[in-house]
Scaffold this motif. Structure first.
Motif, PDB file in Angstrom:
ATOM      1  N   LEU A  53       0.824  -1.206   0.000  1.00 11.87           N
ATOM      2  CA  LEU A  53       0.000   0.000   0.000  1.00 11.87           C
ATOM      3  C   LEU A  53       0.862   1.261   0.000  1.00 11.87           C
ATOM      4  O   LEU A  53       0.471   2.287  -0.575  1.00 11.87           O
ATOM      5  CB  LEU A  53      -0.935  -0.001   1.218  1.00 11.87           C
ATOM      6  CG  LEU A  53      -2.048  -1.054   1.210  1.00 11.87           C
ATOM      7  CD1 LEU A  53      -2.824  -1.010   2.524  1.00 11.87           C
ATOM      8  CD2 LEU A  53      -2.994  -0.863   0.028  1.00 11.87           C
ATOM      9  N   SER A  54       2.038   1.192   0.624  1.00 11.10           N
ATOM     10  CA  SER A  54       2.968   2.331   0.612  1.00 11.10           C
ATOM     11  C   SER A  54       3.431   2.613  -0.820  1.00 11.10           C
ATOM     12  O   SER A  54       3.517   3.770  -1.239  1.00 11.10           O
ATOM     13  CB  SER A  54       4.171   2.034   1.510  1.00 11.10           C
ATOM     14  OG  SER A  54       3.787   1.811   2.839  1.00 11.10           O
ATOM     15  N   ILE A  55       3.734   1.553  -1.566  1.00 12.66           N
ATOM     16  CA  ILE A  55       4.173   1.713  -2.955  1.00 12.66           C
ATOM     17  C   ILE A  55       3.065   2.331  -3.803  1.00 12.66           C
ATOM     18  O   ILE A  55       3.313   3.196  -4.645  1.00 12.66           O
ATOM     19  CB  ILE A  55       4.602   0.349  -3.534  1.00 12.66           C
ATOM     20  CG1 ILE A  55       5.842  -0.176  -2.802  1.00 12.66           C
ATOM     21  CG2 ILE A  55       4.896   0.461  -5.046  1.00 12.66           C
ATOM     22  CD1 ILE A  55       6.133  -1.653  -3.063  1.00 12.66           C
ATOM     23  N   MET A  56       1.826   1.924  -3.543  1.00 21.11           N
ATOM     24  CA  MET A  56       0.684   2.414  -4.320  1.00 21.11           C
ATOM     25  C   MET A  56       0.230   3.807  -3.887  1.00 21.11           C
ATOM     26  O   MET A  56      -0.627   4.407  -4.538  1.00 21.11           O
ATOM     27  CB  MET A  56      -0.494   1.443  -4.180  1.00 21.11           C
ATOM     28  CG  MET A  56      -0.296   0.110  -4.862  1.00 21.11           C
ATOM     29  SD  MET A  56      -0.271   0.243  -6.666  1.00 21.11           S
ATOM     30  CE  MET A  56      -1.966   0.633  -7.035  1.00 21.11           C
ATOM     31  N   GLY A  57       0.786   4.312  -2.770  1.00 19.90           N
ATOM     32  CA  GLY A  57       0.328   5.605  -2.252  1.00 19.90           C
ATOM     33  C   GLY A  57      -1.060   5.510  -1.655  1.00 19.90           C
ATOM     34  O   GLY A  57      -1.838   6.461  -1.717  1.00 19.90           O
ATOM     35  N   LEU A  58      -1.387   4.355  -1.063  1.00 20.09           N
ATOM     36  CA  LEU A  58      -2.725   4.112  -0.522  1.00 20.09           C
ATOM     37  C   LEU A  58      -2.702   3.823   0.980  1.00 20.09           C
ATOM     38  O   LEU A  58      -3.592   3.151   1.494  1.00 20.09           O
ATOM     39  CB  LEU A  58      -3.380   2.932  -1.265  1.00 20.09           C
ATOM     40  CG  LEU A  58      -3.697   3.158  -2.746  1.00 20.09           C
ATOM     41  CD1 LEU A  58      -4.203   1.867  -3.383  1.00 20.09           C
ATOM     42  CD2 LEU A  58      -4.723   4.278  -2.931  1.00 20.09           C
ATOM     43  N   PHE A  73      10.299   4.559  -8.716  1.00 18.22           N
ATOM     44  CA  PHE A  73       9.738   3.734  -9.776  1.00 18.22           C
ATOM     45  C   PHE A  73      10.237   4.279 -11.114  1.00 18.22           C
ATOM     46  O   PHE A  73       9.997   5.440 -11.445  1.00 18.22           O
ATOM     47  CB  PHE A  73       8.208   3.758  -9.732  1.00 18.22           C
ATOM     48  CG  PHE A  73       7.552   2.965 -10.824  1.00 18.22           C
ATOM     49  CD1 PHE A  73       7.550   1.580 -10.781  1.00 18.22           C
ATOM     50  CD2 PHE A  73       6.960   3.605 -11.895  1.00 18.22           C
ATOM     51  CE1 PHE A  73       6.960   0.845 -11.804  1.00 18.22           C
ATOM     52  CE2 PHE A  73       6.364   2.885 -12.913  1.00 18.22           C
ATOM     53  CZ  PHE A  73       6.374   1.496 -12.867  1.00 18.22           C
ATOM     54  N   SER A  74      10.970   3.458 -11.838  1.00 17.79           N
ATOM     55  CA  SER A  74      11.606   3.888 -13.098  1.00 17.79           C
ATOM     56  C   SER A  74      12.437   5.153 -12.879  1.00 17.79           C
ATOM     57  O   SER A  74      12.475   6.052 -13.738  1.00 17.79           O
ATOM     58  CB  SER A  74      10.559   4.118 -14.199  1.00 17.79           C
ATOM     59  OG  SER A  74       9.934   2.917 -14.554  1.00 17.79           O
ATOM     60  N   GLY A  80       5.871  11.414  -1.420  1.00 17.37           N
ATOM     61  CA  GLY A  80       5.629  12.857  -1.455  1.00 17.37           C
ATOM     62  C   GLY A  80       5.114  13.366  -2.789  1.00 17.37           C
ATOM     63  O   GLY A  80       4.909  14.571  -2.952  1.00 17.37           O
ATOM     64  N   LEU A  81       4.879  12.468  -3.735  1.00 16.67           N
ATOM     65  CA  LEU A  81       4.373  12.881  -5.046  1.00 16.67           C
ATOM     66  C   LEU A  81       2.940  13.404  -4.903  1.00 16.67           C
ATOM     67  O   LEU A  81       2.119  12.784  -4.217  1.00 16.67           O
ATOM     68  CB  LEU A  81       4.393  11.691  -6.003  1.00 16.67           C
ATOM     69  CG  LEU A  81       4.323  11.981  -7.505  1.00 16.67           C
ATOM     70  CD1 LEU A  81       5.586  12.686  -7.983  1.00 16.67           C
ATOM     71  CD2 LEU A  81       4.129  10.674  -8.285  1.00 16.67           C
ATOM     72  N   ASN A  87      -2.026   9.652  -9.307  1.00 19.56           N
ATOM     73  CA  ASN A  87      -3.183   9.074  -9.988  1.00 19.56           C
ATOM     74  C   ASN A  87      -2.868   8.657 -11.416  1.00 19.56           C
ATOM     75  O   ASN A  87      -3.483   7.740 -11.956  1.00 19.56           O
ATOM     76  CB  ASN A  87      -4.350  10.066  -9.988  1.00 19.56           C
ATOM     77  CG  ASN A  87      -5.182   9.966  -8.729  1.00 19.56           C
ATOM     78  OD1 ASN A  87      -5.223   8.920  -8.083  1.00 19.56           O
ATOM     79  ND2 ASN A  87      -5.839  11.056  -8.357  1.00 19.56           N
ATOM     80  N   LYS A  88      -1.912   9.348 -12.036  1.00 21.48           N
ATOM     81  CA  LYS A  88      -1.514   8.995 -13.408  1.00 21.48           C
ATOM     82  C   LYS A  88      -0.692   7.709 -13.440  1.00 21.48           C
ATOM     83  O   LYS A  88      -0.671   7.001 -14.446  1.00 21.48           O
ATOM     84  CB  LYS A  88      -0.712  10.147 -14.033  1.00 21.48           C
ATOM     85  CG  LYS A  88      -1.546  11.387 -14.318  1.00 21.48           C
ATOM     86  CD  LYS A  88      -0.704  12.468 -14.987  1.00 21.48           C
ATOM     87  CE  LYS A  88      -1.554  13.693 -15.296  1.00 21.48           C
ATOM     88  NZ  LYS A  88      -0.759  14.777 -15.941  1.00 21.48           N
TER      89      LYS A  88
END
Length: 324
Positions: A53-58, A73-74, A80-81, A87-88
């Motif tokens: 969930l941390s990776i997904m920002g959830l 990611f890449s 902080g994004l 969402n994109k």
């Protein structure tokens, strides 16, 4: 140039509840390469799902927060994004199959509407194009009558069918990284095998990387290239899937493997790890596994061990392997 698709460094995700600090994820490091399947295993409460969930920002707000660390990611930092930019990425570049398809699917919308939502949002397709793509995805995940399924509701499908719908939704935008959180939980053995085979096929077709969250070591043996064993919010062992089964080093990993029934062995009683995972708001001062460990030493209760590289591709968090 790094071939890592995902790089997680010193990730700490805490929950602040009344006067308690719950350290669900406490200093986790790992990478996932392009095309690689990495499994995170451990008991309930070890921090597996909160890592995903941390990776997904959830991470559930307002109590939950990433207090420290980096998730790239890449090459792009996700911690902080702004939500608009996240969402994109979410659902497009990184997609997730959640534990419970019945609660993850919206009961009041037909299956087709739920699959086309991501396509309309991320791919800028017309409704007719998105509907056609939804039918193609349902056929890809094994639905013979996909044209009818898109008009049906979640309650009209079996557990295995709903899980296949979740995989179709997750793969709708050809994500680079697929996070699967207990994808075969509560499914019967035959359907489990079908879902795992489907995930392998989807990975091959889309050349995706997979982060597999599970407590089932049989699933790990089937799917993973590399394994992270988590306990008490930390990684206690990391190595290849072959090494984890052939030469486990951490006492916790050995305990997990010993608890699996083996068809070639006759045993009246399976091994078990005594005790339970410690509460994330009250970890022991030293090694977090020390109260349950059969090889505990005096120093284990005094200070926490570091994650040591004991072989070129094998790390373990245990004083038994500390270099003298």
């Amino acid at each position: 140039m790094s071939d890592a698709l995902l790089e997680v460094k010193d990730l700490k995700t805490y929950f602040f509840v009344e006067d308690k600090i719950i350290k669900s994820v406490d200093g986790v490091n790992f990478t996932i390469k392009n095309g690689e399947t990495v499994a995170i295993v451990g008991e309930s409460g070890s921090g597996k799902s909160i890592t995903s969930l941390s990776i997904m920002g959830l991470v559930p707000k307002p109590n939950g927060k990433i207090v420290e660390g980096s998730i790239k990611f890449s090459g792009d930092e996700l911690v902080g994004l702004p939500e608009k930019k996240m969402n994109k990425i979410r659902g497009n570049d990184i997609a997730m199959i959640f534990q419970e398809p019945m609660t993850s699917l919206n009961p009041v919308f037909p299956i087709g509407n739920q699959i086309t939502e991501a396509l309309l949002h991320h791919q800028n397709l017309r409704k007719s194009e998105a509907k056609k793509r939804a039918v193609e995805l349902l056929k890809l995940v094994g639905f013979a009558r996909a044209e009818q399924i898109i008009h049906e509701y979640p309650h009209q499908l079996s557990g295995g069918m709903r899980q296949r719908v979740m995989i179709a939704m997750a793969m709708s935008c050809d994500p680079k990284l697929l996070i699967a959180d207990e994808p075969t939980t509560a499914l019967d053995v035959t359907v489990q095998a079908q879902i795992l085979e489907l995930m392998r096929d989807v990975k091959k077709k889309f050349n995706s990387s997979i982060l597999l969250i599970t407590h089932d070591l049989g699933v790990v043996a089937e799917m993973a290239d590399r394994v992270l064993v988590m306990y008490g919010g930390q990684v206690v062992e990391e190595t290849s899937v072959d090494e984890i089964f052939e030469k486990p080093k951490h006492p916790y990993t050995s305990g997990l493997l010993a608890s699996i029934p083996k068809i070639e062995e006759e045993r009246k009683r399976l091994e078990q790890i005594p005790g339970t995972v410690p509460s994330a708001d009250n970890f022991p001062r030293g090694c977090r596994f020390a109260p349950r460990c059969s090889k505990v030493m005096p120093r284990c209760t005094d200070a926490p061990p570091d994650l040591l590289k004991v072989e070129p591709d094998h790390k373990v968090r245990c004083f038994l392997y500390e270099l003298s």
